[in-house]
Design an enzyme around this catalytic site. Structure first.
Site, PDB file in Angstrom:
ATOM      1  N   ARG A  27       0.821  -1.215   0.000  1.00 22.98           N
ATOM      2  CA  ARG A  27       0.000   0.000   0.000  1.00 22.98           C
ATOM      3  C   ARG A  27       0.852   1.262   0.000  1.00 22.98           C
ATOM      4  O   ARG A  27       0.465   2.280   0.581  1.00 22.98           O
ATOM      5  CB  ARG A  27      -0.947   0.027   1.217  1.00 22.98           C
ATOM      6  N   ARG A  31      -3.044   6.951   1.078  1.00 21.40           N
ATOM      7  CA  ARG A  31      -3.502   8.176   1.747  1.00 21.40           C
ATOM      8  C   ARG A  31      -2.505   8.839   2.674  1.00 21.40           C
ATOM      9  O   ARG A  31      -2.709   9.977   3.081  1.00 21.40           O
ATOM     10  CB  ARG A  31      -4.798   7.867   2.510  1.00 21.40           C
ATOM     11  N   ARG A  40      -6.376  11.801  -5.779  1.00 20.47           N
ATOM     12  CA  ARG A  40      -7.587  11.046  -5.423  1.00 20.47           C
ATOM     13  C   ARG A  40      -8.797  11.970  -5.464  1.00 20.47           C
ATOM     14  O   ARG A  40      -9.847  11.604  -5.989  1.00 20.47           O
ATOM     15  CB  ARG A  40      -7.388  10.457  -4.024  1.00 20.47           C
ATOM     16  N   ASP A  77      -6.836  -2.527  -7.384  1.00 21.28           N
ATOM     17  CA  ASP A  77      -7.406  -3.158  -6.197  1.00 21.28           C
ATOM     18  C   ASP A  77      -7.747  -4.600  -6.516  1.00 21.28           C
ATOM     19  O   ASP A  77      -7.952  -4.958  -7.681  1.00 21.28           O
ATOM     20  CB  ASP A  77      -8.672  -2.417  -5.738  1.00 21.28           C
TER      21      ASP A  77
HETATM   22  O1  CP3 Z   1      -0.066  -1.526  -2.513  1.00 13.76           O
HETATM   23  C1  CP3 Z   1      -0.339  -0.590  -3.296  1.00 13.76           C
HETATM   24  O2  CP3 Z   1       0.118   0.572  -3.166  1.00 13.76           O
HETATM   25  C2  CP3 Z   1      -1.182  -0.908  -4.524  1.00 13.76           C
HETATM   26  C3  CP3 Z   1      -2.555  -0.693  -4.410  1.00 13.76           C
HETATM   27  C4  CP3 Z   1      -3.487  -1.610  -3.627  1.00 13.76           C
HETATM   28  C5  CP3 Z   1      -4.721  -1.137  -3.130  1.00 13.76           C
HETATM   29  N1  CP3 Z   1      -5.418  -2.192  -2.637  1.00 13.76           N
HETATM   30  C6  CP3 Z   1      -5.158   0.268  -3.186  1.00 13.76           C
HETATM   31  C7  CP3 Z   1      -6.222   0.726  -2.277  1.00 13.76           C
HETATM   32  C8  CP3 Z   1      -3.427  -2.972  -3.328  1.00 13.76           C
HETATM   33  C9  CP3 Z   1      -2.297  -3.966  -3.581  1.00 13.76           C
HETATM   34  C10 CP3 Z   1      -4.663  -3.326  -2.714  1.00 13.76           C
HETATM   35  C11 CP3 Z   1      -5.000  -4.700  -2.311  1.00 13.76           C
HETATM   36  C12 CP3 Z   1      -6.203  -4.935  -1.524  1.00 13.76           C
HETATM   37  N2  CP3 Z   1      -7.425  -4.324  -1.642  1.00 13.76           N
HETATM   38  C13 CP3 Z   1      -6.319  -5.938  -0.538  1.00 13.76           C
HETATM   39  C14 CP3 Z   1      -5.244  -6.931  -0.175  1.00 13.76           C
HETATM   40  C15 CP3 Z   1      -4.126  -6.322   0.595  1.00 13.76           C
HETATM   41  C16 CP3 Z   1      -4.474  -5.792   1.947  1.00 13.76           C
HETATM   42  O3  CP3 Z   1      -4.149  -4.630   2.194  1.00 13.76           O
HETATM   43  O4  CP3 Z   1      -5.032  -6.537   2.753  1.00 13.76           O
HETATM   44  C17 CP3 Z   1      -7.622  -5.888  -0.010  1.00 13.76           C
HETATM   45  C18 CP3 Z   1      -8.186  -6.750   1.089  1.00 13.76           C
HETATM   46  C19 CP3 Z   1      -8.320  -4.868  -0.738  1.00 13.76           C
HETATM   47  C20 CP3 Z   1      -9.749  -4.477  -0.600  1.00 13.76           C
HETATM   48  C21 CP3 Z   1      -9.855  -3.074  -0.151  1.00 13.76           C
HETATM   49  N3  CP3 Z   1      -9.606  -1.978  -0.954  1.00 13.76           N
HETATM   50  C22 CP3 Z   1     -10.231  -2.604   1.125  1.00 13.76           C
HETATM   51  C23 CP3 Z   1     -10.576  -3.491   2.301  1.00 13.76           C
HETATM   52  C24 CP3 Z   1     -10.206  -1.212   1.064  1.00 13.76           C
HETATM   53  C25 CP3 Z   1     -10.628  -0.265   2.137  1.00 13.76           C
HETATM   54  C26 CP3 Z   1      -9.640  -0.202   3.218  1.00 13.76           C
HETATM   55  C27 CP3 Z   1      -8.815   1.017   3.086  1.00 13.76           C
HETATM   56  O5  CP3 Z   1      -7.598   0.911   3.249  1.00 13.76           O
HETATM   57  O6  CP3 Z   1      -9.419   2.080   2.858  1.00 13.76           O
HETATM   58  C28 CP3 Z   1      -9.770  -0.833  -0.226  1.00 13.76           C
HETATM   59  C29 CP3 Z   1      -9.560   0.531  -0.728  1.00 13.76           C
HETATM   60  C30 CP3 Z   1      -8.177   0.881  -1.191  1.00 13.76           C
HETATM   61  N4  CP3 Z   1      -7.410   0.090  -2.011  1.00 13.76           N
HETATM   62  C31 CP3 Z   1      -7.468   2.087  -0.916  1.00 13.76           C
HETATM   63  C32 CP3 Z   1      -6.243   1.990  -1.593  1.00 13.76           C
HETATM   64  C33 CP3 Z   1      -5.153   3.027  -1.655  1.00 13.76           C
HETATM   65  C34 CP3 Z   1      -7.990   3.252  -0.123  1.00 13.76           C
HETATM   66  C35 CP3 Z   1      -9.013   3.938  -0.943  1.00 13.76           C
HETATM   67  C36 CP3 Z   1      -8.996   5.437  -0.879  1.00 13.76           C
HETATM   68  O7  CP3 Z   1      -8.045   6.096  -1.346  1.00 13.76           O
HETATM   69  O8  CP3 Z   1     -10.005   5.974  -0.411  1.00 13.76           O
END
Ligand code: CP3
Length: 346
Positions: A27, A31, A40, A77
């Site tokens: 990640r 943010r 964003r 994602d």
């Molecule tokens: O690692 C990176 O920089 C690449 C981008 C990436 C995102 N999601 C961007 C994201 C990766 C590799 C993921 C994987 C992901 N997404 C997983 C597996 C890895 C982990 O962290 O457990 C899972 C379970 C998801 C599903 C998901 N997407 C959730 C549960 C959420 C909300 C939680 C949160 O952190 O807000 C997201 C949203 C998300 N995916 C964000 C980002 C940067 C935040 C969204 C925003 O900017 O509002």
């Protein structure tokens, strides 16, 4: 060997330990970076950010410019696969993902083939990043593991222990298998598409593997990962693949042996002697700083970084966090971590 590698990340995956471990963060685009928050806001929705190649490429490169990590991970994602399968996927601000829940009756009408034209923007973002990225920095493509993606599809959202998916797997294993099979097949195609578009390495995120008892872990985490690795390598025999069965604990040796991944990402609760003796002797290890130590900073952060290095840097290590970086993490703490890792004299 004291030779300094030009491509430390790929070299570790190919079997060559580095004196200073390569480093990136799960990640890492997100943010905690003001430049991410700015783009964003401009993009509107989270999926608009993922599916606008210009923006997704830019966000992927932001942490590289700032910190010069050894790997970039494409900004996307894991839930883009259910989206391409025609499920409704929304990201509500501050609440995480929301999908239309999938019940047992609906499984029979689940699409078996994703509409990959919907994922073309991800491929285009990969091509753009590969053009702009230093050739010595690895580009990581990824997908969610079938179990973890299924937990969100079934429940329609994140839940603390994934009870809805676990329950469907016990009560209706045939229906649940069908979801897993669809995800396995489409994940293989998606990962192959990412390789073709320029990804050097692939990571399979099984964030919720740790809620499964051993028998279920074997069936829903290990078996699907094994099929994905085999399916990708059937067409791309040299594909480098990292598995991340978060919370797998003592099941990690079995995961590594069965799936034939090149590396595993380990969470911060992993037990060092088990990892060294039964995991790192076979594959490279990626991890495993506690993201909360990174928020805490100061002496606690130094100590936690030193522990990871002391535990694993004598073998093949990719320094990373044990899970994703959290939004409240101060940038100065990331810099402190990097300075310490890169100053390692092993
Ligand atoms: O690692 C990176 O920089 C690449 C981008 C990436 C995102 N999601 C961007 C994201 C990766 C590799 C993921 C994987 C992901 N997404 C997983 C597996 C890895 C982990 O962290 O457990 C899972 C379970 C998801 C599903 C998901 N997407 C959730 C549960 C959420 C909300 C939680 C949160 O952190 O807000 C997201 C949203 C998300 N995916 C964000 C980002 C940067 C935040 C969204 C925003 O900017 O509002």
């Amino acid at each position: 060997m004291t030779q300094i590698s030009q491509k430390p990340f790929l070299d570790v995956l190919s079997g060559h330990r580095q004196n200073v471990p390569p480093v990136w963060m799960m990640r890492q685009a997100g943010r905690y970076l003001p430049e991410y928050r700015e783009l964003r806001a401009k993009a509107g929705g989270f999926l608009d950010l993922c599916f606008t190649p210009e923006y997704a490429a830019e966000v992927t490169l932001q942490p590289i410019r700032r910190f010069n990590f050894d790997a970039a991970i494409i900004f996307s994602d894991i839930l883009v696969i259910p989206y391409a399968l025609g499920r409704s996927v929304r990201f509500e601000a501050g609440e995480g993902p929301r999908l239309d829940p999938l019940d047992t009756e609906q499984v029979t009408s689940l699409a078996t083939q994703a509409d990959f034209s919907k994922l073309e923007p991800v491929y285009e973002a990969l091509r753009r990043v590969r053009r702009e990225l230093d050739p010595n920095i690895a580009l990581i493509g990824f997908c969610g593991a079938p179990w973890t993606v299924a937990t969100y599809m079934v429940a329609g959202q994140g839940t603390p222990d994934q009870a809805p998916a676990r329950m469907m797997a016990y009560r209706h294993p045939e229906a649940f298998s069908k979801i897993i099979d669809v995800l396995v097949e489409n994940s293989i195609q998606y990962l192959l598409g990412q390789l073709k578009a320029g990804a050097d390495v692939l990571q399979i995120f099984d964030t919720w593997a740790g809620v499964l008892p051993p028998r279920e872990f074997q069936r829903w985490s290990i078996e699907p990962a094994k099929r994905i690795v085999a399916g990708v390598r059937a067409q791309a025999p040299d594909a480098k693949i990292i598995g991340f069965p978060r919370g797998a604990g003592a099941m990690l040796p079995a995961y590594v042996e069965a799936t034939a991944v090149n590396a595993v990402s380990i969470d911060w609760a992993a037990e060092p002697s088990l990892i060294r003796e039964r995991v790192q002797n076979r594959v490279a290890v990626q991890g495993n700083l506690d993201p909360l130590a990174l928020i805490a900073g100061g002496a606690a952060l130094d100590r936690a970084v030193d522990d990871v290095l002391a535990n694993y840097a004598s073998g093949r290590l990719i320094f990373n966090l044990g899970h994703g970086i959290q939004p409240e993490t101060p940038i100065a703490h990331v810099e402190q971590m990097l300075k310490r890792v890169r100053g390692y004299k092993g």
